[in-house]
Motif scaffolding. Structure first.
Motif, mmCIF file in Angstrom:
data_model
loop_
_atom_site.group_PDB
_atom_site.id
_atom_site.type_symbol
_atom_site.label_atom_id
_atom_site.label_comp_id
_atom_site.label_asym_id
_atom_site.label_seq_id
_atom_site.Cartn_x
_atom_site.Cartn_y
_atom_site.Cartn_z
ATOM 1 N N ALA A 128 57.586 66.021 28.000
ATOM 2 C CA ALA A 128 57.409 65.393 26.608
ATOM 3 C C ALA A 128 56.559 65.845 26.023
ATOM 4 N N PRO A 129 56.595 66.354 24.725
ATOM 5 C CA PRO A 129 56.416 67.046 23.799
ATOM 6 C C PRO A 129 55.253 65.813 23.107
ATOM 7 N N ALA A 130 53.986 66.583 23.111
ATOM 8 C CA ALA A 130 53.213 66.168 22.441
ATOM 9 C C ALA A 130 53.401 65.668 20.557
ATOM 10 N N ASP A 131 53.848 66.594 20.190
ATOM 11 C CA ASP A 131 54.232 66.526 18.626
ATOM 12 C C ASP A 131 54.825 67.947 18.488
ATOM 13 N N GLU A 132 55.558 67.705 16.954
ATOM 14 C CA GLU A 132 56.541 69.201 17.290
ATOM 15 C C GLU A 132 56.139 70.117 17.254
ATOM 16 N N ASP A 133 54.726 70.878 16.902
ATOM 17 C CA ASP A 133 54.534 72.082 17.752
ATOM 18 C C ASP A 133 54.959 72.113 19.166
ATOM 19 N N ASP A 134 54.173 71.208 19.817
ATOM 20 C CA ASP A 134 54.609 71.935 21.322
ATOM 21 C C ASP A 134 55.995 71.208 21.440
ATOM 22 N N LEU A 135 56.616 70.837 20.792
ATOM 23 C CA LEU A 135 57.980 70.462 20.923
ATOM 24 C C LEU A 135 58.906 71.764 20.926
ATOM 25 N N GLY A 185 52.765 63.069 24.836
ATOM 26 C CA GLY A 185 53.454 62.607 24.141
ATOM 27 C C GLY A 185 53.342 62.484 22.648
ATOM 28 N N LEU A 186 53.354 60.920 21.579
ATOM 29 C CA LEU A 186 52.822 60.153 20.948
ATOM 30 C C LEU A 186 51.706 60.270 20.751
ATOM 31 N N LEU A 187 50.662 59.974 22.511
ATOM 32 C CA LEU A 187 49.584 59.148 22.226
ATOM 33 C C LEU A 187 48.660 60.360 22.225
ATOM 34 N N PHE A 188 48.801 61.976 22.217
ATOM 35 C CA PHE A 188 48.208 62.597 22.473
ATOM 36 C C PHE A 188 47.770 62.308 21.559
ATOM 37 N N LYS A 229 34.610 61.432 36.539
ATOM 38 C CA LYS A 229 33.826 60.298 37.205
ATOM 39 C C LYS A 229 34.884 59.807 37.042
ATOM 40 N N LEU A 230 35.631 59.709 35.731
ATOM 41 C CA LEU A 230 36.442 58.716 34.900
ATOM 42 C C LEU A 230 38.106 59.688 35.082
ATOM 43 N N VAL A 231 38.835 58.876 35.452
ATOM 44 C CA VAL A 231 40.448 59.061 35.205
ATOM 45 C C VAL A 231 40.688 58.515 33.689
ATOM 46 N N VAL A 232 41.481 59.074 33.059
ATOM 47 C CA VAL A 232 42.477 57.342 32.350
ATOM 48 C C VAL A 232 43.488 58.594 32.141
ATOM 49 N N THR A 233 44.884 57.541 32.233
ATOM 50 C CA THR A 233 46.224 57.588 31.920
ATOM 51 C C THR A 233 46.398 56.693 31.002
ATOM 52 N N LEU A 234 47.457 57.634 29.804
ATOM 53 C CA LEU A 234 47.671 56.913 28.187
ATOM 54 C C LEU A 234 49.022 57.288 28.191
ATOM 55 N N GLU A 235 49.548 56.169 28.232
ATOM 56 C CA GLU A 235 50.948 56.267 28.179
ATOM 57 C C GLU A 235 52.159 55.323 27.699
ATOM 58 N N ASP A 236 52.507 55.478 26.547
ATOM 59 C CA ASP A 236 53.213 54.611 25.736
ATOM 60 C C ASP A 236 54.674 54.901 26.961
ATOM 61 N N GLU A 280 48.009 49.675 16.888
ATOM 62 C CA GLU A 280 46.751 48.938 16.894
ATOM 63 C C GLU A 280 47.139 47.208 17.619
ATOM 64 N N HIS A 281 48.238 46.892 18.031
ATOM 65 C CA HIS A 281 48.891 45.934 18.329
ATOM 66 C C HIS A 281 48.887 45.294 19.526
ATOM 67 N N GLU A 282 49.273 46.548 20.420
ATOM 68 C CA GLU A 282 49.347 47.150 21.905
ATOM 69 C C GLU A 282 47.672 47.657 22.471
ATOM 70 N N GLY A 283 47.109 48.001 21.080
ATOM 71 C CA GLY A 283 45.645 48.318 21.412
ATOM 72 C C GLY A 283 45.632 50.104 22.177
ATOM 73 N N PHE A 284 46.241 50.633 21.834
ATOM 74 C CA PHE A 284 46.663 51.900 21.274
ATOM 75 C C PHE A 284 45.834 52.725 20.670
ATOM 76 N N THR A 285 45.323 52.504 19.648
ATOM 77 C CA THR A 285 44.723 53.564 18.341
ATOM 78 C C THR A 285 43.715 54.330 19.426
#
Length: 312
Positions: A128-135, A185-188, A229-236, A280-285
């Motif tokens: 799951a690439p972060a953007d076009e450069d990563d892709l 992916g996108l949320l990077f 102290k905290l690990v966050v997993t962030l994904e769509d 914004e609606h789903e809380g991922f900004t």
């Protein structure tokens, strides 16, 4: 370099590369005229396309197949599993508009369980690439591999310049002792914003691009879990089966644990809209991500009343 330019260059340099689509030419509009018979459009028949790709792979070809992510992973699932996965054939699945990139589409066209579905098939690798450069940095090695591969195609342009890619290795952007965000992916893009906001609050923040989800970089996960102290997993993606589940599997495998805050879709599809509105609606900004992390830390760092210990 764009996705289409990379694929054109790759196909012209290797006559064994076959480009296929199930009437989804958004990524490959110019290739029919360039590749001729090595460009195959099967129509809206994802199952047929995968079956044909498996047959071509059995004859030494490397098919790069294109379809909407929801249909490539679900409508054609049995064919990917049986014809490609079991046989361990080098069919390369290019998944168009996965996750929030399917912004304006409803539940039928949303692929937010695709990571879970594809990583569950033996032999199938997942990226799951972060953007076009990563892709474009990732795909050459993915296409050269003899394994079947599923890639969430992400052609969004950002200003971030990624490191060279190694399958099975995460890209460690920064390390932090307070918080480490694991994402893909996108949320990077949004994670980068969140990191800067958290740093402005005085936190030590790490960020890891989990671009290779199968194979996954277990050591990167373990190190982040030990250091932060905290690990966050962030994904769509749905909470079940995605990065949060992967992290849980890795920690359990190594008989350790961590304080983990998951940010994912919990058994619900997202509301269709333009991408900024979806986020914004789903809380991922980036701002909302940072606020959730700060709120979590505040809630979990309150002074506790300790029960005195008594010696016998």
């Amino acid at each position: 370099m764009s996705y289409e330019e990379l694929l054109t260059q790759t196909a012209l340099a290797n006559e064994q590369v076959i480009v296929m689509t199930a009437e989804n030419r958004a990524l490959v509009r110019n290739l029919p005229g360039i590749l001729g018979k090595r460009f195959i459009d099967t129509g809206i028949t994802e199952q047929t396309m995968i079956g044909a790709a498996a047959g071509l792979a059995l004859r030494g070809r490397t098919p790069v197949v294109h379809a909407l992510a929801a249909f490539l992973t679900m409508r054609a699932f049995e064919f990917v599993r049986t014809d490609v996965g079991i046989a361990n054939l080098p069919v390369k699945l290019s998944s168009f508009i996965p996750g929030f990139l399917s912004d304006g589409n409803g539940p039928t066209h949303q692929a937010i369980e695709d990571i879970s579905i594809m990583r569950g098939i033996p032999n199938v690798t997942v990226f799951a690439p972060a953007d076009e450069d990563d892709l474009v940095k990732m795909l050459p090695q993915i296409w050269e591999s003899k394994s079947p591969a599923y890639t969430r195609i992400n052609t969004r342009k950002t200003t971030y310049i990624h490191e060279p890619f190694t399958p099975g290795k995460a890209e460690v952007i920064s390390e932090g002792s307070d918080v480490t965000i694991l994402t893909y992916g996108l949320l990077f893009e949004q994670a980068l914003i969140a990191v800067e906001m958290l740093k402005s609050e005085g936190l030590s923040v790490g960020l890891i691009n989990m671009r290779s989800l199968k194979p996954v970089d277990e050591q990167a996960i373990l190190k982040a879990s030990a250091q932060s102290k905290l690990v966050v997993t962030l994904e769509d993606h749905f909470l079940t089966g995605g990065l949060y589940t992967i992290v849980a599997e890795v920690l359990l495998k190594h008989r350790t644990t961590a304080n983990v805050l998951p940010m994912a879709l919990n058994e619900k599809w997202f509301r269709p809209a333009l991408l900024p509105s979806v986020l914004e609606h789903e809380g991922f900004t980036g701002k909302q991500i940072a606020e959730k992390i700060l709120g979590y830390q505040t809630a979990h760092n309150q002074p506790q009343i300790l029960t005195p210990e008594f010696s016998e």
